[in-house]
Write a protein that holds these residues in place. Structure first.
Motif, PDB file in Angstrom:
ATOM      1  N   ILE A 286       0.842  -1.208   0.000  1.00  0.00           N
ATOM      2  CA  ILE A 286       0.000   0.000   0.000  1.00  0.00           C
ATOM      3  C   ILE A 286       0.877   1.257   0.000  1.00  0.00           C
ATOM      4  CG2 ILE A 286      -1.664   1.318   1.402  1.00  0.00           C
ATOM      5  CD1 ILE A 286      -2.840  -1.496   2.164  1.00  0.00           C
ATOM      6  N   ALA A 287       1.936   1.235   0.799  1.00  0.00           N
ATOM      7  CA  ALA A 287       2.848   2.395   0.817  1.00  0.00           C
ATOM      8  C   ALA A 287       3.459   2.586  -0.571  1.00  0.00           C
ATOM      9  CB  ALA A 287       3.947   2.192   1.866  1.00  0.00           C
ATOM     10  N   MET A 288       3.825   1.491  -1.218  1.00  0.00           N
ATOM     11  CA  MET A 288       4.412   1.594  -2.560  1.00  0.00           C
ATOM     12  C   MET A 288       3.423   2.212  -3.544  1.00  0.00           C
ATOM     13  SD  MET A 288       6.594   1.336  -4.907  1.00  0.00           S
ATOM     14  CE  MET A 288       7.856   1.178  -3.672  1.00  0.00           C
TER      15      MET A 288
ATOM     16  N   GLN B 236       1.693   6.739  -6.849  1.00  0.00           N
ATOM     17  CA  GLN B 236       0.663   7.705  -7.242  1.00  0.00           C
ATOM     18  C   GLN B 236       1.184   9.128  -7.114  1.00  0.00           C
ATOM     19  OE1 GLN B 236      -2.423   6.061  -4.818  1.00  0.00           O
ATOM     20  NE2 GLN B 236      -3.286   4.882  -6.530  1.00  0.00           N
ATOM     21  N   PHE B 237       2.049   9.373  -6.125  1.00  0.00           N
ATOM     22  CA  PHE B 237       2.656  10.695  -6.015  1.00  0.00           C
ATOM     23  C   PHE B 237       3.666  10.898  -7.146  1.00  0.00           C
ATOM     24  CE2 PHE B 237       5.887  13.700  -4.897  1.00  0.00           C
ATOM     25  CZ  PHE B 237       5.165  14.756  -4.359  1.00  0.00           C
ATOM     26  N   PHE B 238       4.500   9.912  -7.337  1.00  0.00           N
ATOM     27  CA  PHE B 238       5.639   9.981  -8.266  1.00  0.00           C
ATOM     28  C   PHE B 238       5.183  10.215  -9.708  1.00  0.00           C
ATOM     29  CE2 PHE B 238       8.981   7.270 -10.560  1.00  0.00           C
ATOM     30  CZ  PHE B 238       9.948   8.240 -10.533  1.00  0.00           C
ATOM     31  N   GLU B 239       4.058   9.584 -10.074  1.00  0.00           N
ATOM     32  CA  GLU B 239       3.648   9.642 -11.487  1.00  0.00           C
ATOM     33  C   GLU B 239       3.031  10.979 -11.864  1.00  0.00           C
ATOM     34  OE1 GLU B 239       0.896   6.405 -11.747  1.00  0.00           O
ATOM     35  OE2 GLU B 239      -0.817   7.660 -11.256  1.00  0.00           O
TER      36      GLU B 239
ATOM     37  N   GLY C 101       3.245   7.170 -14.933  1.00  0.00           N
ATOM     38  CA  GLY C 101       4.595   7.667 -15.243  1.00  0.00           C
ATOM     39  C   GLY C 101       5.549   6.501 -15.420  1.00  0.00           C
ATOM     40  N   PRO C 102       6.737   6.749 -15.989  1.00  0.00           N
ATOM     41  CA  PRO C 102       7.702   5.668 -16.166  1.00  0.00           C
ATOM     42  C   PRO C 102       8.344   5.249 -14.849  1.00  0.00           C
ATOM     43  CG  PRO C 102       8.568   7.746 -17.037  1.00  0.00           C
ATOM     44  CD  PRO C 102       7.193   8.029 -16.542  1.00  0.00           C
ATOM     45  N   LEU C 103       8.571   3.961 -14.725  1.00  0.00           N
ATOM     46  CA  LEU C 103       9.201   3.422 -13.519  1.00  0.00           C
ATOM     47  C   LEU C 103      10.632   3.036 -13.892  1.00  0.00           C
ATOM     48  CD1 LEU C 103       8.494   2.868 -10.651  1.00  0.00           C
ATOM     49  CD2 LEU C 103       7.506   0.690 -11.322  1.00  0.00           C
ATOM     50  N   HIS C 104      11.592   3.761 -13.335  1.00  0.00           N
ATOM     51  CA  HIS C 104      12.969   3.618 -13.810  1.00  0.00           C
ATOM     52  C   HIS C 104      13.786   2.536 -13.082  1.00  0.00           C
ATOM     53  CE1 HIS C 104      12.368   7.513 -15.823  1.00  0.00           C
ATOM     54  NE2 HIS C 104      11.902   7.971 -14.675  1.00  0.00           N
ATOM     55  N   ASP C 105      14.011   2.766 -11.796  1.00  0.00           N
ATOM     56  CA  ASP C 105      15.063   2.020 -11.101  1.00  0.00           C
ATOM     57  C   ASP C 105      14.838   0.510 -10.957  1.00  0.00           C
ATOM     58  OD1 ASP C 105      16.560   4.309 -10.894  1.00  0.00           O
ATOM     59  OD2 ASP C 105      15.854   4.808  -8.891  1.00  0.00           O
ATOM     60  N   PRO C 106      13.597   0.022 -10.823  1.00  0.00           N
ATOM     61  CA  PRO C 106      13.438  -1.432 -10.646  1.00  0.00           C
ATOM     62  C   PRO C 106      13.847  -2.247 -11.874  1.00  0.00           C
ATOM     63  CG  PRO C 106      11.373  -0.288 -10.157  1.00  0.00           C
ATOM     64  CD  PRO C 106      12.307   0.719 -10.712  1.00  0.00           C
TER      65      PRO C 106
END
Ligand code: BDR
Ligand code: CA
Length: 314
Positions: A219-221, A226-229, A241-246
């Protein structure tokens, strides 16, 4: 069953860094996290060091050792990215301050010592931020370069251009001198550029499947994502939004999700206009040494399925 692969995660969390760390934590059969080293990047070092410990505690991994590394780039003033990640770097969910302590040792010394102490060719470096710590380790102890199994990094962009300037991706832009040292070092590099990460959008249905896991870390993720995008959604008008680091950790788990080729990559350090650009010789038009495996395509659904499956194991 093979022994888990030993990794050091070097990071500047960052919501997408948090997703990468959580992907590693959810993959204990395959990956042993020897330590996390933090670097100044998305936010200053005191916050990235705080955030790394918050993620460990969120996932009930107080056993992980977190080492603070470099607080500024090798030759420049620090540039940060609060406009993307928020004031804390992990804006989104409400998160408790960490209680676990930082290790006393400097992150750079931890990298050097670990590479010297572990069997040669057994330790993988997984970098999610500016390459300052790794470059400093290689400069301080050139003998460790040849001991690295592989360096899997998120950084750069070629066909997609840049995300902090038209030419440069953030991680390379923040410390181009460090990137230059690393790309010239001879260490085996796998590079995850924006060309790949821009294919990995946090679309609503993908994020919903993570929310359905229902555990506090999941849930925290979701709240972080949702904030990041929001920044990229506003900028690009995309669904998510794009997810980079994983991508880096996903590559260690399932390399078959990615396609790329061995190329020469050089880092621009001089030009004011294009500083931090990763010049990729994709078409092999020069004789310059092929120093990195540069990824270009990814199976996006396979990537998000892996993420969701592993988050559920935390
Ligand atoms: C990279 O920059 C940071 O903002 C992200 O955490 C990622 O590592 C993407 O350009
Ligand atoms: Ca990062």
């Amino acid at each position: 069953m093979a022994e888990p692969r030993k990794i050091i995660i070097d990071t500047d969390p960052g919501q997408d860094d948090a997703a990468a760390i959580m992907l590693a934590f959810g993959s204990r059969e395959e990956l042993e996290v020897l330590g996390i080293t933090t670097v100044a990047g998305n936010v200053p070092l005191s916050l990235t060091s705080r955030n790394a410990r918050i993620i460990c505690e969120l996932c009930d991994r107080r056993d992980i050792k977190v080492f603070a590394g470099a607080d500024r780039p090798i030759a420049r003033k620090l540039v940060t990215a609060e406009h993307v990640h928020g004031k804390t770097g992990l804006d989104g969910p409400e998160l408790a301050e960490p209680t676990m302590a930082l290790q006393a040792q400097h992150g750079v010394d931890f990298i050097v010592e670990t590479l010297r102490n572990e069997p040669e060719g057994s330790v993988t470096l997984c970098t999610l931020g500016p390459l300052t710590n790794v470059a400093m380790a290689f400069q301080k102890a050139p003998d460790v370069v040849g001991r690295v199994r592989e360096l899997v990094m998120m950084g750069g962009g070629f066909f997609e251009g840049g995300n902090i300037t038209p030419a440069a991706e953030f991680n390379i832009y923040v410390d181009p001198e460090a990137a230059d040292i690393v790309f010239r070092s001879g260490v085996p590099i796998v590079m995850m550029p924006l060309d790949v990460t821009h294919q990995l959008l946090t679309k609503k249905d993908r994020v919903q499947r993570m929310a359905d896991i229902g555990t506090p870390p999941a849930i925290a993720m979701v709240e972080m994502l949702q904030f990041f995008e929001r920044f990229d959604v506003e900028k690009y008008g995309s669904d998510g939004g794009p997810l980079h680091d994983p991508t880096t950790v996903a590559y260690l788990l399932k390399p078959e999700l990615f396609q790329g080729r061995e190329c020469n990559v050089e880092i621009e350090t001089k030009s004011e206009l294009t500083v931090g650009m990763t010049v990729v010789d994709w078409w092999h038009v020069t004789d310059r040494k092929r120093n990195a495996k540069v990824m270009r395509n990814v199976d996006a659904d396979g990537f998000f399925a892996l993420l969701t499956e592993r988050f559920a194991r935390i």
